[in-house]
Every structure is written in C-alpha cells, then in structure tokens.
Motif scaffolding. Structure first.
Motif, PDB file in Angstrom:
ATOM      1  N   GLY A 143       0.484  -1.303  -0.307  1.00  0.00           N
ATOM      2  CA  GLY A 143      -0.031   0.467   0.376  1.00  0.00           C
ATOM      3  C   GLY A 143       0.761   1.338   0.202  1.00  0.00           C
ATOM      4  O   GLY A 143       1.789   1.360   0.277  1.00  0.00           O
ATOM      5  N   PRO A 144       0.922   2.383   0.171  1.00  0.00           N
ATOM      6  CA  PRO A 144       0.526   3.560  -0.484  1.00  0.00           C
ATOM      7  C   PRO A 144       1.612   3.886   0.937  1.00  0.00           C
ATOM      8  O   PRO A 144       2.673   4.522   1.060  1.00  0.00           O
ATOM      9  CB  PRO A 144      -0.662   4.754  -0.736  1.00  0.00           C
ATOM     10  N   HIS A 166       0.198  -1.458 -11.019  1.00  0.00           N
ATOM     11  CA  HIS A 166       1.249  -2.179  -9.158  1.00  0.00           C
ATOM     12  C   HIS A 166       2.560  -1.389  -9.161  1.00  0.00           C
ATOM     13  O   HIS A 166       3.115  -0.384  -8.652  1.00  0.00           O
ATOM     14  CB  HIS A 166       0.496  -2.724  -8.467  1.00  0.00           C
ATOM     15  N   ARG A 169       2.609   3.014  -9.819  1.00  0.00           N
ATOM     16  CA  ARG A 169       2.299   3.270  -9.615  1.00  0.00           C
ATOM     17  C   ARG A 169       3.667   3.067  -7.959  1.00  0.00           C
ATOM     18  O   ARG A 169       4.195   4.198  -7.190  1.00  0.00           O
ATOM     19  CB  ARG A 169       0.637   3.416  -7.986  1.00  0.00           C
ATOM     20  N   ASN A 214      -6.983  -6.820  -0.412  1.00  0.00           N
ATOM     21  CA  ASN A 214      -6.691  -5.317  -0.240  1.00  0.00           C
ATOM     22  C   ASN A 214      -6.429  -4.705  -1.314  1.00  0.00           C
ATOM     23  O   ASN A 214      -6.999  -3.601  -1.513  1.00  0.00           O
ATOM     24  CB  ASN A 214      -6.870  -5.101   1.244  1.00  0.00           C
ATOM     25  N   ASN A 215      -5.122  -4.759  -1.385  1.00  0.00           N
ATOM     26  CA  ASN A 215      -4.313  -4.316  -2.496  1.00  0.00           C
ATOM     27  C   ASN A 215      -4.880  -4.880  -4.015  1.00  0.00           C
ATOM     28  O   ASN A 215      -4.790  -3.605  -4.940  1.00  0.00           O
ATOM     29  CB  ASN A 215      -3.028  -5.401  -2.380  1.00  0.00           C
ATOM     30  N   LEU A 217      -8.240  -4.816  -4.670  1.00  0.00           N
ATOM     31  CA  LEU A 217      -8.979  -3.757  -4.809  1.00  0.00           C
ATOM     32  C   LEU A 217      -8.745  -2.917  -4.895  1.00  0.00           C
ATOM     33  O   LEU A 217      -9.166  -2.097  -5.372  1.00  0.00           O
ATOM     34  CB  LEU A 217     -10.499  -4.053  -3.770  1.00  0.00           C
ATOM     35  N   ARG A 218      -7.089  -1.960  -4.639  1.00  0.00           N
ATOM     36  CA  ARG A 218      -6.663  -0.595  -4.678  1.00  0.00           C
ATOM     37  C   ARG A 218      -6.551  -0.501  -5.644  1.00  0.00           C
ATOM     38  O   ARG A 218      -6.641  -0.021  -6.200  1.00  0.00           O
ATOM     39  CB  ARG A 218      -5.763  -0.621  -3.331  1.00  0.00           C
ATOM     40  N   ASP A 219      -6.197  -1.341  -6.498  1.00  0.00           N
ATOM     41  CA  ASP A 219      -5.450  -1.941  -8.345  1.00  0.00           C
ATOM     42  C   ASP A 219      -6.488  -1.671  -8.440  1.00  0.00           C
ATOM     43  O   ASP A 219      -6.471  -1.862 -10.411  1.00  0.00           O
ATOM     44  CB  ASP A 219      -4.551  -3.118  -8.055  1.00  0.00           C
TER      45      ASP A 219
END
Length: 288
Positions: A143-144, A166, A169, A214-215, A217-219
């Motif tokens: 994550g960020p 990913h 980013r 979760n990663n 879904l973020r992507d």
C-alpha cells in the motif's frame, strides 16, 4: 546501498520457498542449486516464506557472487538485535552478499499480529538502535503508506503478487533511487486452461489473506475478480504464463513500469519444496 544493491543483483532473480529449507538432508541439494543459479546468470536468490539470515548463510557460503535475500523475514518472529548481529557476522566474511527483506506477514500467520504498520515502524527503530543502517534492508510494501515507509527508511521495496500497474504506482511513490524488485510468478505452460488452472491453484491461499485482496481492490479489481480462485483478468494480470515470447513480454512489462529487478517464481503444480531446476534453466535461456 541502493545503487550498489541494484548493481549486484542485476535485473533477474529467483524467488523460491524450497531453497529456504532447514532440512540437513537437503543441504547439498540446496547449495548445488544455488551454485547453478549463479552460473546461469541470476543476480539474486530470494528465500520465500518466513525466512531469515540463517537460511541464507549456507547458500552464500556455497557461491561467490549471487546475493541471497529474505522475502520475507517476519517482524513478529525475529528480533532486531539478533537479526543485526547475524547480518554483521555474515557481512564480515561475505560482504554485500545478503539482502534483508522485511514484512509484517499476515494476521492468520502471526498470533501477535497487532497494528502492523506501527509494529513495522517500531521494528525499524529497533534495527536502527542495533546498528543496522536503513540502506541494509528492504520492505515488502504494497500500500501507499508502506511504500512511503520503504522510501524513507529502507533501500526500497520487494512487493509480492503485484501487477505492472502496481509497479508503476510504486515507482511513483518511491521515486527514482530506491530499489523496486517485484516478485512475478511464472507458469511455463502454453495451454490457457492448464496454465490458468495451475495459477489458480497457487493463488487460492493468497485470496484468503486481506493484505493481498485489499491490494487487488486498490488496484481496480473487484470482488468478482477475487471469487472462485480468481478471474481470468486477475490471473492474467498477476502471472506470466505461456510460451517463451509471451513470458518474456510479461517480464519486460514490469521493467517498463519501473522495476529495477524482477524475482521470478516458477509455478508448476509441484510441491513448493520441489526445486524446479529445469524451469530455472529455461527461464535463464530466454532472459539472455
């Protein structure tokens, strides 16, 4: 250390759970395989699962150039002082040959799992106090917020189970200097149904771990993509499968997105403790 580490590990490495084995009966097999990987031109061996500097020692001693790293060492299971001491001892005899990859593991795999980000910061503080410089470690950041921590307090990031998108980013967050070395699972199978079946079998356990879902879904993936072992869209984004040209294109996509190094994990349907030496040879040939 980032520039020196980039140079020493080169562009390609091997990610393997099997090479982490602590079974004394397998020591010769592991050290012979490490020497072969060095001969094949790989720049790094990444020891999968909850690995430690102790797992790296016999592989470092059996080789002369290749870097051995942990991917990852769990912050919950290895103390900072012991880690720093182990690295100092290995560095004294084989300087520049070890890379400490750290991560928070998963709630299902660590009983003491609480406030993972804060725990990771505290562990980095403890490593600082034990004398291990920030440029001697890498973080398995997804994550960020974790990527920013990798940028500010380590030599870079070794993310697992990620896409080229990913990677792009992550590079934007890390900036130019830190090392970015994603893992990439490779299925050397040209039949789409067979390749995706092998990929889904491998992926299934990870789809039960929120850090990865979760990663995804973020992507931009959806809950539907995560169901039933993963959609074709998810599988095709996370795995390199197919013939040699297709696999090479997928690997190159990570470099185009900003990776400095890619850690290749062979997925062939065998037990993860079985060493895929023929597949490593095939990959080395297509990477020349």
């Amino acid at each position: 250390m980032s520039d020196a580490l980039k140079e020493s590990i080169g562009r390609y490495g091997v990610w393997s759970v099997g090479l982490r084995s602590e079974d004394p009966a397998r020591r010769d097999e592991l050290t012979e395989s490490a020497a072969e990987l060095e001969q094949l031109g790989y720049g790094a061996i990444w020891l999968g699962g909850n690995s430690s500097v102790g797992n790296a020692v016999p592989l470092v001693e059996a080789t002369s150039r290749i870097v051995v790293g942990t991917s990852i060492q769990s912050i919950w299971q290895h103390g900072a002082a012991d880690t720093a001491a182990g690295i100092a001892a290995l560095e004294a005899t084989h300087p520049g040959r070890f890379a400490l990859g750290l991560g928070v593991s998963h709630a299902k795999r660590a009983e003491q799992y609480r406030r993972p980000y804060s725990a990771l910061v505290a562990h980095l503080d403890a490593l600082d106090a034990a004398g291990l410089a920030a440029d001697r470690r890498l973080l398995a950041a997804l994550g960020p917020k974790s990527l920013e921590l990798a940028r500010d307090r380590s030599a870079g990031s070794i993310p697992y189970l990620v896409t080229p998108e990913h990677t792009a980013r992550a590079r934007e967050i890390l900036g130019r200097a830190p090392l970015l070395a994603p893992e990439l699972a490779v299925v050397l199978e040209t039949d789409p149904a067979r390749a995706r079946a092998l990929a889904r079998e491998f992926l299934a356990p990870y789809l039960a771990l929120p850090n990865y879902t979760n990663n995804f879904l973020r992507d931009g993936f959806t809950e539907d993509d995560l169901a039933d072992g993963g959609s074709d869209r998810l599988v095709d984004a996370v795995f390199a499968w197919g013939g040699e040209s297709r696999v090479r294109e997928r690997i190159d996509a990570y470099f185009a997105a900003g990776a400095d190094h890619v850690a290749l994990q062979v997925v062939d349907g065998n037990a993860r403790e079985t060493l895929p030496r023929e597949a490593w040879q095939r990959l080395a040939a297509l990477l020349v």
